[in-house]
Design a protein around this motif. Structure first.
Motif, PDB file in Angstrom:
ATOM      1  N   ILE A  47     -11.227  21.670   8.424  1.00  0.00           N
ATOM      2  CA  ILE A  47     -11.000  20.243   8.200  1.00  0.00           C
ATOM      3  C   ILE A  47     -11.433  19.958   6.772  1.00  0.00           C
ATOM      4  CG2 ILE A  47     -11.676  17.912   8.876  1.00  0.00           C
ATOM      5  CD1 ILE A  47     -12.145  19.015  11.695  1.00  0.00           C
ATOM      6  N   THR A  48     -10.597  19.287   6.037  1.00  0.00           N
ATOM      7  CA  THR A  48     -10.851  19.039   4.615  1.00  0.00           C
ATOM      8  C   THR A  48     -11.218  17.577   4.410  1.00  0.00           C
ATOM      9  OG1 THR A  48      -9.222  20.729   4.096  1.00  0.00           O
ATOM     10  CG2 THR A  48      -9.860  19.273   2.316  1.00  0.00           C
ATOM     11  N   TYR A  49     -12.258  17.348   3.598  1.00  0.00           N
ATOM     12  CA  TYR A  49     -12.734  15.999   3.300  1.00  0.00           C
ATOM     13  C   TYR A  49     -12.644  15.753   1.799  1.00  0.00           C
ATOM     14  CZ  TYR A  49     -14.834  16.402   7.921  1.00  0.00           C
ATOM     15  OH  TYR A  49     -15.038  16.588   9.254  1.00  0.00           O
ATOM     16  N   ILE A  50     -12.083  14.614   1.407  1.00  0.00           N
ATOM     17  CA  ILE A  50     -12.085  14.214   0.005  1.00  0.00           C
ATOM     18  C   ILE A  50     -13.442  13.581  -0.280  1.00  0.00           C
ATOM     19  CG2 ILE A  50     -11.056  12.698  -1.732  1.00  0.00           C
ATOM     20  CD1 ILE A  50      -8.390  13.042  -0.279  1.00  0.00           C
ATOM     21  N   THR A  51     -14.154  14.118  -1.284  1.00  0.00           N
ATOM     22  CA  THR A  51     -15.501  13.631  -1.592  1.00  0.00           C
ATOM     23  C   THR A  51     -15.524  12.732  -2.818  1.00  0.00           C
ATOM     24  OG1 THR A  51     -15.959  15.625  -2.878  1.00  0.00           O
ATOM     25  CG2 THR A  51     -16.608  15.632  -0.548  1.00  0.00           C
ATOM     26  N   LEU A  52     -14.508  12.822  -3.680  1.00  0.00           N
ATOM     27  CA  LEU A  52     -14.488  12.003  -4.897  1.00  0.00           C
ATOM     28  C   LEU A  52     -13.055  11.734  -5.293  1.00  0.00           C
ATOM     29  CD1 LEU A  52     -16.201  10.987  -7.529  1.00  0.00           C
ATOM     30  CD2 LEU A  52     -15.147  12.999  -8.533  1.00  0.00           C
ATOM     31  N   THR A  53     -12.793  10.503  -5.662  1.00  0.00           N
ATOM     32  CA  THR A  53     -11.511  10.120  -6.230  1.00  0.00           C
ATOM     33  C   THR A  53     -11.792   9.487  -7.587  1.00  0.00           C
ATOM     34  OG1 THR A  53     -10.667   9.633  -4.029  1.00  0.00           O
ATOM     35  CG2 THR A  53      -9.400   8.773  -5.860  1.00  0.00           C
ATOM     36  N   ASN A  54     -11.171  10.021  -8.619  1.00  0.00           N
ATOM     37  CA  ASN A  54     -11.346   9.510  -9.983  1.00  0.00           C
ATOM     38  C   ASN A  54      -9.963   9.218 -10.541  1.00  0.00           C
ATOM     39  OD1 ASN A  54     -11.472   9.801 -12.975  1.00  0.00           O
ATOM     40  ND2 ASN A  54     -13.653  10.043 -12.558  1.00  0.00           N
ATOM     41  N   ILE A  55      -9.731   7.950 -10.922  1.00  0.00           N
ATOM     42  CA  ILE A  55      -8.432   7.540 -11.456  1.00  0.00           C
ATOM     43  C   ILE A  55      -8.629   7.085 -12.892  1.00  0.00           C
ATOM     44  CG2 ILE A  55      -6.479   5.955 -11.207  1.00  0.00           C
ATOM     45  CD1 ILE A  55      -7.131   5.885  -8.190  1.00  0.00           C
ATOM     46  N   SER A  56      -7.986   7.794 -13.809  1.00  0.00           N
ATOM     47  CA  SER A  56      -8.068   7.508 -15.250  1.00  0.00           C
ATOM     48  C   SER A  56      -9.515   7.390 -15.730  1.00  0.00           C
ATOM     49  CB  SER A  56      -7.273   6.244 -15.598  1.00  0.00           C
ATOM     50  OG  SER A  56      -5.900   6.487 -15.397  1.00  0.00           O
ATOM     51  N   GLY A  57     -10.368   8.320 -15.278  1.00  0.00           N
ATOM     52  CA  GLY A  57     -11.747   8.376 -15.741  1.00  0.00           C
ATOM     53  C   GLY A  57     -12.717   7.475 -15.015  1.00  0.00           C
ATOM     54  N   THR A  58     -12.260   6.745 -14.013  1.00  0.00           N
ATOM     55  CA  THR A  58     -13.128   5.833 -13.271  1.00  0.00           C
ATOM     56  C   THR A  58     -13.246   6.289 -11.821  1.00  0.00           C
ATOM     57  OG1 THR A  58     -12.395   3.994 -14.663  1.00  0.00           O
ATOM     58  CG2 THR A  58     -13.478   3.424 -12.593  1.00  0.00           C
ATOM     59  N   ASP A  59     -14.490   6.485 -11.361  1.00  0.00           N
ATOM     60  CA  ASP A  59     -14.688   6.824  -9.963  1.00  0.00           C
ATOM     61  C   ASP A  59     -14.203   5.672  -9.095  1.00  0.00           C
ATOM     62  OD1 ASP A  59     -15.756   9.217 -10.686  1.00  0.00           O
ATOM     63  OD2 ASP A  59     -17.834   8.685 -10.283  1.00  0.00           O
ATOM     64  N   THR A  60     -13.478   5.998  -8.035  1.00  0.00           N
ATOM     65  CA  THR A  60     -12.846   5.004  -7.184  1.00  0.00           C
ATOM     66  C   THR A  60     -13.208   5.299  -5.743  1.00  0.00           C
ATOM     67  OG1 THR A  60     -11.000   4.973  -8.753  1.00  0.00           O
ATOM     68  CG2 THR A  60     -10.603   3.967  -6.633  1.00  0.00           C
ATOM     69  N   ALA A  61     -13.264   4.279  -4.930  1.00  0.00           N
ATOM     70  CA  ALA A  61     -13.552   4.476  -3.509  1.00  0.00           C
ATOM     71  C   ALA A  61     -12.472   5.343  -2.877  1.00  0.00           C
ATOM     72  CB  ALA A  61     -13.621   3.122  -2.798  1.00  0.00           C
ATOM     73  N   VAL A  62     -12.891   6.194  -1.944  1.00  0.00           N
ATOM     74  CA  VAL A  62     -11.935   7.029  -1.231  1.00  0.00           C
ATOM     75  C   VAL A  62     -11.238   6.163  -0.195  1.00  0.00           C
ATOM     76  CG1 VAL A  62     -11.666   9.045   0.256  1.00  0.00           C
ATOM     77  CG2 VAL A  62     -13.341   9.088  -1.601  1.00  0.00           C
ATOM     78  N   LEU A  63      -9.936   5.984  -0.354  1.00  0.00           N
ATOM     79  CA  LEU A  63      -9.134   5.171   0.550  1.00  0.00           C
ATOM     80  C   LEU A  63      -8.063   6.030   1.198  1.00  0.00           C
ATOM     81  CD1 LEU A  63      -8.574   2.085  -1.808  1.00  0.00           C
ATOM     82  CD2 LEU A  63     -10.280   2.320   0.010  1.00  0.00           C
ATOM     83  N   PRO A  64      -7.508   5.597   2.325  1.00  0.00           N
ATOM     84  CA  PRO A  64      -6.458   6.388   2.969  1.00  0.00           C
ATOM     85  C   PRO A  64      -5.151   6.413   2.168  1.00  0.00           C
ATOM     86  CG  PRO A  64      -7.155   4.571   4.399  1.00  0.00           C
ATOM     87  CD  PRO A  64      -7.935   4.472   3.142  1.00  0.00           C
ATOM     88  N   GLN A  65      -4.939   5.386   1.313  1.00  0.00           N
ATOM     89  CA  GLN A  65      -3.677   5.313   0.565  1.00  0.00           C
ATOM     90  C   GLN A  65      -3.898   4.543  -0.725  1.00  0.00           C
ATOM     91  OE1 GLN A  65      -0.400   3.903   2.911  1.00  0.00           O
ATOM     92  NE2 GLN A  65       0.826   3.409   1.128  1.00  0.00           N
ATOM     93  N   TYR A  66      -3.179   4.928  -1.763  1.00  0.00           N
ATOM     94  CA  TYR A  66      -3.246   4.243  -3.059  1.00  0.00           C
ATOM     95  C   TYR A  66      -1.832   3.915  -3.518  1.00  0.00           C
ATOM     96  CZ  TYR A  66      -7.972   6.158  -3.406  1.00  0.00           C
ATOM     97  OH  TYR A  66      -9.279   6.476  -3.176  1.00  0.00           O
ATOM     98  N   THR A  67      -1.675   2.744  -4.157  1.00  0.00           N
ATOM     99  CA  THR A  67      -0.440   2.402  -4.859  1.00  0.00           C
ATOM    100  C   THR A  67      -0.846   2.139  -6.296  1.00  0.00           C
ATOM    101  OG1 THR A  67       0.468   1.402  -2.861  1.00  0.00           O
ATOM    102  CG2 THR A  67       1.532   0.828  -4.949  1.00  0.00           C
ATOM    103  N   LEU A  68      -0.382   2.993  -7.207  1.00  0.00           N
ATOM    104  CA  LEU A  68      -0.828   2.937  -8.603  1.00  0.00           C
ATOM    105  C   LEU A  68       0.341   2.724  -9.540  1.00  0.00           C
ATOM    106  CD1 LEU A  68      -3.200   6.038  -8.494  1.00  0.00           C
ATOM    107  CD2 LEU A  68      -3.861   3.644  -8.313  1.00  0.00           C
ATOM    108  N   PRO A  69       0.112   1.965 -10.617  1.00  0.00           N
ATOM    109  CA  PRO A  69       1.156   1.862 -11.635  1.00  0.00           C
ATOM    110  C   PRO A  69       1.257   3.188 -12.400  1.00  0.00           C
ATOM    111  CG  PRO A  69      -0.823   0.714 -12.360  1.00  0.00           C
ATOM    112  CD  PRO A  69      -1.061   1.166 -10.945  1.00  0.00           C
TER     113      PRO A  69
END
Length: 172
Positions: free
Chosen positions: A122-144
């Motif tokens: 089972i795999t767990y996402i521990t960190l999400t970083n978008i354009s250099g900024t740590d972001t909350a781990v969410l089930p889905q993202y919509t990004l420009p």
């Protein structure tokens, strides 16, 4: 050389991978190499097991089996999977254990761990970083489009084998 069914053979080579000969039919021999998933084209030994053929090479070993549709599946194992060294000289199977002879000694591997039906961790996402900024781990993202630099860190635990896990994932 290892039997392949009633009239066929698997042949190992020292530089051209392995060949599958289909016996008495008119089909050409099939060649399997690093392009198909072998760790190396230098094959030192072939060993038939209940799960398929264990292929020993100078860069690791793999399990090769044929599914019900006739497709060849190749499942590699290396130092990252617990082998003492990459150059596998020979293998021996006894009571469900695979004894792997390398230049640095003998590794003992459960044959079932090489099989494709092994459970995935089972795999767990521990960190999400978008354009250099740590972001909350969410089930889905919509990004420009401008936020196109994404870094993910993840872990997975598997208690049935020693060593590092190898991950292969593709974003959709």
């Amino acid at each position: 050389m290892v039997p392949n069914g009633a009239a066929g053979l698997w042949l190992s080579t020292s530089g051209r991978g392995i060949y599958k000969l289909n016996g008495f039919d008119d089909s050409l021999p099939q060649n399997y190499t690093v392009h198909h998933g072998l760790p190396s084209n230098v094959v030192n030994h072939l060993l038939p097991t209940p799960y398929g053929i264990v292929v020993s090479t100078d860069k690791g070993l793999c399990l090769l089996n044929e599914d019900s549709k006739g497709h060849i599946n190749i499942y590699p194992a290396s130092v990252n999977d617990g082998l003492l060294a990459a150059d596998v000289l020979q293998t021996l199977s006894k009571n469900g254990e695979l004894f792997v002879l390398t230049s640095k000694g003998v590794s003992i591997v459960d044959e079932r761990l090489l099989h494709a039906d092994s459970a995935s961790p089972i795999t767990y996402i521990t960190l999400t970083n978008i354009s250099g900024t740590d972001t909350a781990v969410l089930p889905q993202y919509t990004l420009p489009y401008s936020l196109n630099n994404i870094k993910l860190e993840y872990i997975g635990l598997l208690y049935k084998a020693n060593g590092n896990l190898q991950y292969r994932y593709q974003m959709e």
